[in-house]
Design a protein around this motif. Structure first.
Motif, PDB file in Angstrom:
ATOM      1  N   ASN A 145       0.830  -1.208   0.000  1.00  0.00           N
ATOM      2  CA  ASN A 145       0.000   0.000   0.000  1.00  0.00           C
ATOM      3  C   ASN A 145       0.866   1.260   0.000  1.00  0.00           C
ATOM      4  OD1 ASN A 145      -1.790   2.108   0.830  1.00  0.00           O
ATOM      5  ND2 ASN A 145      -3.216   0.536   1.496  1.00  0.00           N
ATOM      6  N   ILE A 146       1.941   1.238   0.808  1.00  0.00           N
ATOM      7  CA  ILE A 146       2.838   2.400   0.860  1.00  0.00           C
ATOM      8  C   ILE A 146       3.502   2.595  -0.506  1.00  0.00           C
ATOM      9  CG2 ILE A 146       4.892   3.346   1.971  1.00  0.00           C
ATOM     10  CD1 ILE A 146       4.072   1.621   4.427  1.00  0.00           C
ATOM     11  N   PHE A 147       3.921   1.470  -1.125  1.00  0.00           N
ATOM     12  CA  PHE A 147       4.504   1.558  -2.465  1.00  0.00           C
ATOM     13  C   PHE A 147       3.494   2.122  -3.459  1.00  0.00           C
ATOM     14  CE2 PHE A 147       4.322  -0.609  -6.578  1.00  0.00           C
ATOM     15  CZ  PHE A 147       5.409  -0.022  -7.182  1.00  0.00           C
ATOM     16  N   ALA A 148       2.237   1.641  -3.387  1.00  0.00           N
ATOM     17  CA  ALA A 148       1.210   2.071  -4.349  1.00  0.00           C
ATOM     18  C   ALA A 148       0.980   3.569  -4.240  1.00  0.00           C
ATOM     19  CB  ALA A 148      -0.099   1.313  -4.093  1.00  0.00           C
ATOM     20  N   PHE A 149       0.937   4.088  -3.005  1.00  0.00           N
ATOM     21  CA  PHE A 149       0.694   5.526  -2.849  1.00  0.00           C
ATOM     22  C   PHE A 149       1.862   6.330  -3.404  1.00  0.00           C
ATOM     23  CE2 PHE A 149       0.460   9.584  -0.643  1.00  0.00           C
ATOM     24  CZ  PHE A 149      -0.851   9.913  -0.887  1.00  0.00           C
ATOM     25  N   THR A 150       3.081   5.892  -3.078  1.00  0.00           N
ATOM     26  CA  THR A 150       4.241   6.653  -3.557  1.00  0.00           C
ATOM     27  C   THR A 150       4.384   6.527  -5.074  1.00  0.00           C
ATOM     28  OG1 THR A 150       5.556   4.758  -2.888  1.00  0.00           O
ATOM     29  CG2 THR A 150       5.596   6.672  -1.448  1.00  0.00           C
ATOM     30  N   ALA A 151       3.824   5.474  -5.679  1.00  0.00           N
ATOM     31  CA  ALA A 151       3.847   5.374  -7.144  1.00  0.00           C
ATOM     32  C   ALA A 151       2.780   6.270  -7.762  1.00  0.00           C
ATOM     33  CB  ALA A 151       3.637   3.925  -7.578  1.00  0.00           C
ATOM     34  N   MET A 152       1.648   6.394  -7.061  1.00  0.00           N
ATOM     35  CA  MET A 152       0.537   7.180  -7.618  1.00  0.00           C
ATOM     36  C   MET A 152       0.885   8.662  -7.715  1.00  0.00           C
ATOM     37  SD  MET A 152      -3.067   8.165  -5.950  1.00  0.00           S
ATOM     38  CE  MET A 152      -2.176   9.398  -5.059  1.00  0.00           C
ATOM     39  N   VAL A 153       1.578   9.187  -6.709  1.00  0.00           N
ATOM     40  CA  VAL A 153       1.849  10.632  -6.676  1.00  0.00           C
ATOM     41  C   VAL A 153       2.603  11.102  -7.928  1.00  0.00           C
ATOM     42  CG1 VAL A 153       3.016  12.478  -5.415  1.00  0.00           C
ATOM     43  CG2 VAL A 153       1.648  10.797  -4.193  1.00  0.00           C
ATOM     44  N   PRO A 154       3.757  10.528  -8.288  1.00  0.00           N
ATOM     45  CA  PRO A 154       4.405  10.978  -9.525  1.00  0.00           C
ATOM     46  C   PRO A 154       3.594  10.678 -10.773  1.00  0.00           C
ATOM     47  CG  PRO A 154       5.565   9.103  -8.621  1.00  0.00           C
ATOM     48  CD  PRO A 154       4.583   9.529  -7.584  1.00  0.00           C
ATOM     49  N   LEU A 155       2.868   9.529 -10.794  1.00  0.00           N
ATOM     50  CA  LEU A 155       2.111   9.163 -12.001  1.00  0.00           C
ATOM     51  C   LEU A 155       1.018  10.167 -12.312  1.00  0.00           C
ATOM     52  CD1 LEU A 155       1.792   5.304 -11.609  1.00  0.00           C
ATOM     53  CD2 LEU A 155       2.796   6.498 -13.538  1.00  0.00           C
ATOM     54  N   ILE A 156       0.367  10.690 -11.277  1.00  0.00           N
ATOM     55  CA  ILE A 156      -0.760  11.587 -11.522  1.00  0.00           C
ATOM     56  C   ILE A 156      -0.350  13.053 -11.422  1.00  0.00           C
ATOM     57  CG2 ILE A 156      -3.007  12.325 -10.608  1.00  0.00           C
ATOM     58  CD1 ILE A 156      -3.680   9.507 -10.048  1.00  0.00           C
ATOM     59  N   PHE A 157       0.566  13.378 -10.496  1.00  0.00           N
ATOM     60  CA  PHE A 157       0.817  14.794 -10.235  1.00  0.00           C
ATOM     61  C   PHE A 157       2.117  15.320 -10.822  1.00  0.00           C
ATOM     62  CE2 PHE A 157      -1.975  13.441  -6.745  1.00  0.00           C
ATOM     63  CZ  PHE A 157      -3.024  14.298  -7.014  1.00  0.00           C
ATOM     64  N   ILE A 158       3.104  14.463 -11.046  1.00  0.00           N
ATOM     65  CA  ILE A 158       4.412  14.994 -11.457  1.00  0.00           C
ATOM     66  C   ILE A 158       4.676  14.768 -12.942  1.00  0.00           C
ATOM     67  CG2 ILE A 158       6.881  14.951 -11.023  1.00  0.00           C
ATOM     68  CD1 ILE A 158       6.209  14.114  -8.144  1.00  0.00           C
ATOM     69  N   ILE A 159       4.585  13.510 -13.402  1.00  0.00           N
ATOM     70  CA  ILE A 159       4.949  13.228 -14.803  1.00  0.00           C
ATOM     71  C   ILE A 159       4.094  14.029 -15.792  1.00  0.00           C
ATOM     72  CG2 ILE A 159       5.116  11.413 -16.563  1.00  0.00           C
ATOM     73  CD1 ILE A 159       5.817   9.483 -14.276  1.00  0.00           C
ATOM     74  N   PRO A 160       2.741  14.121 -15.605  1.00  0.00           N
ATOM     75  CA  PRO A 160       1.968  14.907 -16.573  1.00  0.00           C
ATOM     76  C   PRO A 160       2.385  16.381 -16.636  1.00  0.00           C
ATOM     77  CG  PRO A 160       0.523  13.531 -15.279  1.00  0.00           C
ATOM     78  CD  PRO A 160       1.870  13.439 -14.647  1.00  0.00           C
ATOM     79  N   ARG A 161       2.944  16.913 -15.537  1.00  0.00           N
ATOM     80  CA  ARG A 161       3.396  18.304 -15.556  1.00  0.00           C
ATOM     81  C   ARG A 161       4.712  18.469 -16.293  1.00  0.00           C
ATOM     82  NH1 ARG A 161       0.815  21.559 -11.226  1.00  0.00           N
ATOM     83  NH2 ARG A 161      -0.636  20.093 -10.304  1.00  0.00           N
ATOM     84  N   MET A 162       5.484  17.390 -16.381  1.00  0.00           N
ATOM     85  CA  MET A 162       6.807  17.507 -16.987  1.00  0.00           C
ATOM     86  C   MET A 162       6.768  17.341 -18.496  1.00  0.00           C
ATOM     87  SD  MET A 162       8.955  15.373 -14.185  1.00  0.00           S
ATOM     88  CE  MET A 162      10.519  15.635 -14.970  1.00  0.00           C
ATOM     89  N   THR A 163       5.700  16.702 -19.006  1.00  0.00           N
ATOM     90  CA  THR A 163       5.593  16.494 -20.449  1.00  0.00           C
ATOM     91  C   THR A 163       4.468  17.370 -20.990  1.00  0.00           C
ATOM     92  OG1 THR A 163       4.120  14.671 -20.016  1.00  0.00           O
ATOM     93  CG2 THR A 163       6.422  14.136 -20.336  1.00  0.00           C
ATOM     94  N   SER A 164       4.226  17.282 -22.290  1.00  0.00           N
ATOM     95  CA  SER A 164       3.128  18.083 -22.830  1.00  0.00           C
ATOM     96  C   SER A 164       1.832  17.316 -22.644  1.00  0.00           C
ATOM     97  CB  SER A 164       3.368  18.373 -24.305  1.00  0.00           C
ATOM     98  OG  SER A 164       3.052  17.257 -25.070  1.00  0.00           O
ATOM     99  N   SER A 165       0.899  17.951 -21.964  1.00  0.00           N
ATOM    100  CA  SER A 165      -0.389  17.327 -21.719  1.00  0.00           C
ATOM    101  C   SER A 165      -1.473  18.353 -21.981  1.00  0.00           C
ATOM    102  CB  SER A 165      -0.461  16.841 -20.268  1.00  0.00           C
ATOM    103  OG  SER A 165      -1.788  16.533 -19.938  1.00  0.00           O
ATOM    104  N   MET A 166      -2.602  17.888 -22.489  1.00  0.00           N
ATOM    105  CA  MET A 166      -3.703  18.810 -22.747  1.00  0.00           C
ATOM    106  C   MET A 166      -4.571  19.001 -21.528  1.00  0.00           C
ATOM    107  SD  MET A 166      -4.902  18.324 -26.577  1.00  0.00           S
ATOM    108  CE  MET A 166      -5.900  16.872 -26.383  1.00  0.00           C
ATOM    109  N   HIS A 167      -4.357  18.150 -20.541  1.00  0.00           N
ATOM    110  CA  HIS A 167      -5.203  18.207 -19.355  1.00  0.00           C
ATOM    111  C   HIS A 167      -4.930  19.497 -18.579  1.00  0.00           C
ATOM    112  CE1 HIS A 167      -6.938  17.144 -15.488  1.00  0.00           C
ATOM    113  NE2 HIS A 167      -7.569  16.175 -16.086  1.00  0.00           N
ATOM    114  N   PRO A 168      -5.969  20.241 -18.184  1.00  0.00           N
ATOM    115  CA  PRO A 168      -5.730  21.447 -17.379  1.00  0.00           C
ATOM    116  C   PRO A 168      -4.981  21.093 -16.097  1.00  0.00           C
ATOM    117  CG  PRO A 168      -7.996  21.360 -18.113  1.00  0.00           C
ATOM    118  CD  PRO A 168      -7.382  20.041 -18.475  1.00  0.00           C
ATOM    119  N   GLY A 169      -4.037  21.943 -15.727  1.00  0.00           N
ATOM    120  CA  GLY A 169      -3.256  21.689 -14.528  1.00  0.00           C
ATOM    121  C   GLY A 169      -2.000  20.883 -14.795  1.00  0.00           C
TER     122      GLY A 169
END
Lengths: 226, 72
Positions: A145-169
Motif C-alpha cells: 500500500n505504501i509503495f502504491a501511494f508513492t507510485a501514484m503521486v508521480p504518475l498523476i501529479f508529477i509526470i503529466p506536468r513535466m511532459t506536454s499534456s492537454m489536461h488542465p493543470g
C-alpha cells in the motif's frame, strides 16, 4: 447525531454542488462550452480518491507499527472506496475527453498516468486476494500500500506536468487561472471536493463496520465450535 | 372495458383537453425556462438524494447488526 455532523455536512455540500454546479455562471469558452461544469463533478472524484488513498496508506503505516487487525481493515476499506472513486474519475474523464479532445482515450500523459495508478491499486486487491493467512495478508498488503501511494503521486501529479499534456493543470496548462471567473468556480469546486471526500469517508466507515461485525460473528462461531 | 377503466379514461382525456385549451393562461413555467436546465437539476438531485437515503439505510442496518452483537 452529534458525532455524525460530517455526514450531514456531506449531504448539504453535495446538494449545493449539484444546484450551484448546474446553475451558477461559468466562463464562456469555445470548445469546452457548458462542459466546463464537469469540473465540479469529474475533478472531485480524483481529489476524493487521493484523500481515500492517503487515509489507506496512513492506516497501513499504523498497522506496520502496531500490528492490530483493525488498521488493516481501515486500510483495505479506504483503498476500496478510493479505487471506486478513481474508476468514476477515469470514466467521467473519458466522456469529457470525447467531446473536448475528440476521442475518449487520447493517450494523454494525465490519462495514462491515472490508468497506471489505478492498475497499481488493482494489484493491491489481487495481492490481498492471493494470501490466505490473515496476518501475512495484512502485513504484505500494508507494505505494498505504501509503495502504491508513492507510485501514484508521480504518475498523476508529477509526470503529466513535466511532459506536454492537454489536461488542465499539467504540461504548462493552468488549472483554474485561465478562466476569468476562477474565484466563482472555486465557490462550487471546493465544497464539491469536501462533500465527495466526506461521502467517501462515510462509505468507507460503513465497509469498516461491516468487516468488524463479520469478524465478531466469526469469533462467536469459533467459540461455539470449541 | 369495466367501469373503473371507463372513468379513468374519461379523467385522462378530459385532462388532456383542459391542458390544451389553457395554453394562454399563466402557468408555473420556471421549470421550463433557461433551456429546461432546472429539469436536469431536479433529476440529478433525485438520484443523489436517492443514493444518499440508500446509504443512510445501509448505515442503520449495520448499526442494528452491531447492537445485536455482544460487547467485548
Amino acid at each position: 447525531m452529534k458525532k455524525n455532523w460530517w455526514k450531514v455536512l456531506s449531504i448539504v455540500l453535495l446538494i449545493y454542488t449539484v444546484i450551484g454546479g448546474f446553475l451558477f455562471n461559468v466562463p464562456r469558452l469555445t470548445i469546452v462550452n457548458e462542459t466546463i461544469r464537469a469540473l465540479y463533478f469529474h475533478v472531485p472524484m480524483w481529489f476524493g480518491m487521493v484523500f481515500m488513498f492517503l487515509a489507506s496508506t496512513y492506516h497501513a503505516v499504523l498497522y506496520l507499527r502496531k500490528s492490530q487487525t483493525i488498521y488493516d481493515n481501515y486500510s483495505n476499506s479506504f483503498a476500496t472506496v478510493g479505487l471506486f472513486l478513481g474508476l468514476l474519475g477515469i470514466v467521467t474523464g473519458m466522456i469529457w475527453a470525447n467531446y473536448t479532445w475528440g476521442s475518449p482515450w487520447h493517450g494523454d500523459p494525465k490519462q495514462n498516468g491515472a490508468a497506471i495508478a489505478l492498475l497499481v491499486y488493482f494489484a493491491y486487491f489481487i495481492l490481498r486476494g492471493s494470501i490466505t493467512n490473515n496476518e501475512q495478508k495484512a502485513r504484505l498488503s500494508a507494505v505494498y500500500n505504501i509503495f502504491a501511494f508513492t507510485a501514484m503521486v508521480p504518475l498523476i501529479f508529477i509526470i503529466p506536468r513535466m511532459t506536454s499534456s492537454m489536461h488542465p493543470g499539467s504540461g504548462g496548462n493552468p488549472g483554474f487561472n485561465m478562466y476569468d471567473l476562477d474565484s466563482k468556480m472555486r465557490m462550487v469546486f471546493y465544497p464539491a471536493v469536501i462533500g465527495w471526500s466526506l461521502m467517501g469517508r462515510w462509505v468507507a466507515t460503513v465497509l469498516i463496520r461491516i468487516q468488524i461485525v463479520k469478524e465478531k460473528i466469526e469469533d462467536l462461531e469459533d467459540e461455539q465450535v470449541q | 372495458m369495466n367501469k373503473f377503466n371507463k372513468i379513468l379514461a374519461l379523467v385522462f382525456f378530459s385532462t388532456i383537453a383542459l391542458s390544451a385549451s389553457a395554453q394562454e393562461a399563466e402557468m408555473a413555467d420556471t421549470m421550463r425556462a433557461n433551456g429546461k436546465i432546472y429539469v436536469v437539476v431536479a433529476i440529478v438531485l433525485v438520484i443523489l438524494l436517492g443514493l444518499i437515503s440508500y446509504l443512510i439505510s445501509i448505515d442503520r442496518k449495520v448499526r442494528n447488526l452491531e447492537k445485536r452483537l455482544p460487547k467485548k
